[in-house]
Write a protein that holds these residues in place. Structure first.
Motif, PDB file in Angstrom:
ATOM      1  N   LEU A  95       0.630  -1.508  -0.133  1.00 10.56           N
ATOM      2  CA  LEU A  95       0.020   0.202  -0.276  1.00 10.56           C
ATOM      3  C   LEU A  95       0.811   1.291   0.202  1.00 10.56           C
ATOM      4  CD1 LEU A  95      -2.711  -1.041   2.677  1.00 10.56           C
ATOM      5  CD2 LEU A  95      -3.108  -1.356   0.246  1.00 10.56           C
ATOM      6  N   LEU A  96       0.595   1.892  -0.970  1.00 12.18           N
ATOM      7  CA  LEU A  96       1.439   3.458  -0.873  1.00 12.18           C
ATOM      8  C   LEU A  96       0.795   4.433  -0.788  1.00 12.18           C
ATOM      9  CD1 LEU A  96       3.514   1.899  -4.367  1.00 12.18           C
ATOM     10  CD2 LEU A  96       4.563   2.448  -2.012  1.00 12.18           C
ATOM     11  N   VAL A  97       1.326   5.670  -0.298  1.00 11.93           N
ATOM     12  CA  VAL A  97       1.032   7.383  -0.323  1.00 11.93           C
ATOM     13  C   VAL A  97       0.968   7.575  -1.730  1.00 11.93           C
ATOM     14  CG1 VAL A  97       0.535   9.140   1.503  1.00 11.93           C
ATOM     15  CG2 VAL A  97       1.134   6.867   1.711  1.00 11.93           C
ATOM     16  N   VAL A  98       0.124   8.160  -1.784  1.00  9.96           N
ATOM     17  CA  VAL A  98       0.427   9.099  -3.537  1.00  9.96           C
ATOM     18  C   VAL A  98      -0.290   9.931  -3.305  1.00  9.96           C
ATOM     19  CG1 VAL A  98      -0.295   8.627  -5.971  1.00  9.96           C
ATOM     20  CG2 VAL A  98      -0.162   6.583  -4.934  1.00  9.96           C
ATOM     21  N   GLN A  99       0.598  11.169  -4.112  1.00  6.74           N
ATOM     22  CA  GLN A  99      -0.287  12.090  -3.842  1.00  6.74           C
ATOM     23  C   GLN A  99      -0.587  12.752  -5.724  1.00  6.74           C
ATOM     24  OE1 GLN A  99      -0.090  16.055  -2.339  1.00  6.74           O
ATOM     25  NE2 GLN A  99      -1.230  15.959  -4.396  1.00  6.74           N
ATOM     26  N   PRO A 100      -2.286  12.641  -5.799  1.00  9.11           N
ATOM     27  CA  PRO A 100      -2.471  13.502  -6.777  1.00  9.11           C
ATOM     28  C   PRO A 100      -1.775  14.240  -7.689  1.00  9.11           C
ATOM     29  CG  PRO A 100      -4.289  13.294  -5.612  1.00  9.11           C
ATOM     30  CD  PRO A 100      -3.494  12.889  -4.647  1.00  9.11           C
ATOM     31  N   LEU A 101      -1.341  14.697  -8.773  1.00  8.03           N
ATOM     32  CA  LEU A 101      -0.546  15.663  -9.738  1.00  8.03           C
ATOM     33  C   LEU A 101      -1.896  16.079 -10.798  1.00  8.03           C
ATOM     34  CD1 LEU A 101       2.802  14.388  -9.847  1.00  8.03           C
ATOM     35  CD2 LEU A 101       1.603  15.456  -8.354  1.00  8.03           C
ATOM     36  N   ASP A 102      -1.979  17.733 -11.331  1.00  5.46           N
ATOM     37  CA  ASP A 102      -2.748  18.386 -12.043  1.00  5.46           C
ATOM     38  C   ASP A 102      -1.638  17.828 -13.781  1.00  5.46           C
ATOM     39  OD1 ASP A 102      -0.617  20.013 -11.945  1.00  5.46           O
ATOM     40  OD2 ASP A 102      -1.999  21.403 -11.301  1.00  5.46           O
ATOM     41  N   ALA A 103      -2.071  18.167 -14.693  1.00  4.62           N
ATOM     42  CA  ALA A 103      -1.584  18.311 -16.267  1.00  4.62           C
ATOM     43  C   ALA A 103       0.153  18.965 -15.891  1.00  4.62           C
ATOM     44  CB  ALA A 103      -1.922  18.787 -17.152  1.00  4.62           C
ATOM     45  N   SER A 104       0.483  19.897 -15.379  1.00  2.00           N
ATOM     46  CA  SER A 104       1.517  20.114 -14.636  1.00  2.00           C
ATOM     47  C   SER A 104       2.774  19.053 -13.998  1.00  2.00           C
ATOM     48  CB  SER A 104       1.639  21.849 -15.324  1.00  2.00           C
ATOM     49  OG  SER A 104       0.773  22.182 -13.723  1.00  2.00           O
ATOM     50  N   GLN A 105       2.117  18.430 -13.491  1.00  2.00           N
ATOM     51  CA  GLN A 105       2.460  17.994 -12.495  1.00  2.00           C
ATOM     52  C   GLN A 105       2.512  18.095 -10.752  1.00  2.00           C
ATOM     53  OE1 GLN A 105       6.015  15.449 -13.669  1.00  2.00           O
ATOM     54  NE2 GLN A 105       4.769  15.350 -15.591  1.00  2.00           N
ATOM     55  N   ALA A 106       1.866  19.082 -10.467  1.00  2.21           N
ATOM     56  CA  ALA A 106       1.998  19.760 -10.108  1.00  2.21           C
ATOM     57  C   ALA A 106       0.701  19.457  -8.973  1.00  2.21           C
ATOM     58  CB  ALA A 106       1.822  21.645  -9.317  1.00  2.21           C
ATOM     59  N   PRO A 107       1.363  19.422  -6.601  1.00  2.00           N
ATOM     60  CA  PRO A 107       0.139  18.741  -7.064  1.00  2.00           C
ATOM     61  C   PRO A 107      -1.025  19.379  -6.644  1.00  2.00           C
ATOM     62  CG  PRO A 107       1.824  18.886  -5.090  1.00  2.00           C
ATOM     63  CD  PRO A 107       1.989  19.874  -6.294  1.00  2.00           C
ATOM     64  N   VAL A 108      -2.379  17.932  -6.565  1.00  2.68           N
ATOM     65  CA  VAL A 108      -3.514  18.408  -6.444  1.00  2.68           C
ATOM     66  C   VAL A 108      -4.729  17.882  -5.442  1.00  2.68           C
ATOM     67  CG1 VAL A 108      -4.062  17.981  -8.515  1.00  2.68           C
ATOM     68  CG2 VAL A 108      -6.001  19.368  -7.815  1.00  2.68           C
TER      69      VAL A 108
END
Lengths: 90, 90, 90, 90, 90
Positions: E24-37
């Motif tokens: 199980l991994l903690v994942v930070q969603p990103l936008d198209a420019s790969q900034a956290p969202v």
């Protein structure tokens, strides 16, 4: 499930045949301190005794249809319990 | 389900074969006081008589496909009722 | 799944028959730094030993019912693990 | 379904075997006036002819997998139509 | 699917039996420019080689369980690919 407060009911003559006779209520979602949060939803009443003013919890998506009888209905929010109390730290 | 107002329709020649002949409408979600909230969605018309300006309620996710005939369609929003009135405290 | 902190429990006499005997907990979702984010949810306890104060992770939608026994229940959030630690860069 | 604009494509050598050969596009969701809203998603192309710049509508969750052939794929967003025009009041 | 960056892993001794041995991994969603969202999610690793720092795309809801073997697991987020590059206009 989410906590919510019943705010009213929906009157709709034209509806999907699978929803005939189903009571549809307007529910305001609440946070843990029972303050309103987010937009209201229209939920089917799966406990058959909810009414305006009741504190309830409701399910969303596929599990809402699961709560109805028959279960092959196009329903995505359903009230599945009336809350007596919420215990615990705020 | 959520309350919404039909805003227009979508014209699409290239589409999934399972969606041939299906009427697709642009719907603006509304809150309990019928003010717009959130982004518009594209919904299939499962009551076959919705049109621009109508106050409707619609289902999302798996239950939207359940509302269509045949039901094995890639549809995730469907209009399942036209609202006559919303009763209750605002 | 999402990280959350158990905040309390829900007492409900009137509920869907499929939910008899099920422990329902109020859970506050957390972000990666374990700060509260978004509104609380009401989750069923699928590991049978969660309690107030526990750091947990929970599933939503159809997979929540999958976690319960029997699985044909109108449940859309369930606690499926109690967290010992979260490793990695913050 | 939601309106979106195709922004680019994703190159991924390591992927789930069920997704071999599937074209994955980055899609920016749009509101009714076709302005960007919310974060981009990665969607499978179920009409097999979408490309950068196209105005499309896409499905989410279970219905996205329904749009693919074969349908037992771990896909939760799929483009199911290319939009020619959106009619109606703005 | 959504783009994300793996941030760390979750250690949990008490978990649903169906999740034994699952990473199980903690994942930070990103936008198209790969900034956290948005908030981080806890995702199962369906490609069996993701690790902290990887740029990945992941599925949510029912399709996440579909990606796992066996597939009857209470999982609602799963990593299904490691991204080499994102092509197209920003």
């Amino acid at each position: 499930m989410k906590l919510g407060r019943v705010r009213g009911s929906v009157v709709a003559t034209v509806r999907d045949p699978a929803m005939e006779g189903m009571k549809l209520l307007v529910v305001q979602p609440l946070d843990a301190s029972q303050a309103p949060v987010g937009a209201c939803v229209v939920a089917a009443d799966a406990v058959y005794q909810s009414g305006p003013g009741d504190l309830v919890y409701f399910v969303a998506s596929r599990e809402a249809a699961e709560a109805m009888h028959p279960r092959f209905v196009p329903v995505d929010h359903a009230i599945v319990g009336i809350v007596d109390a919420v215990d615990g730290s705020p």
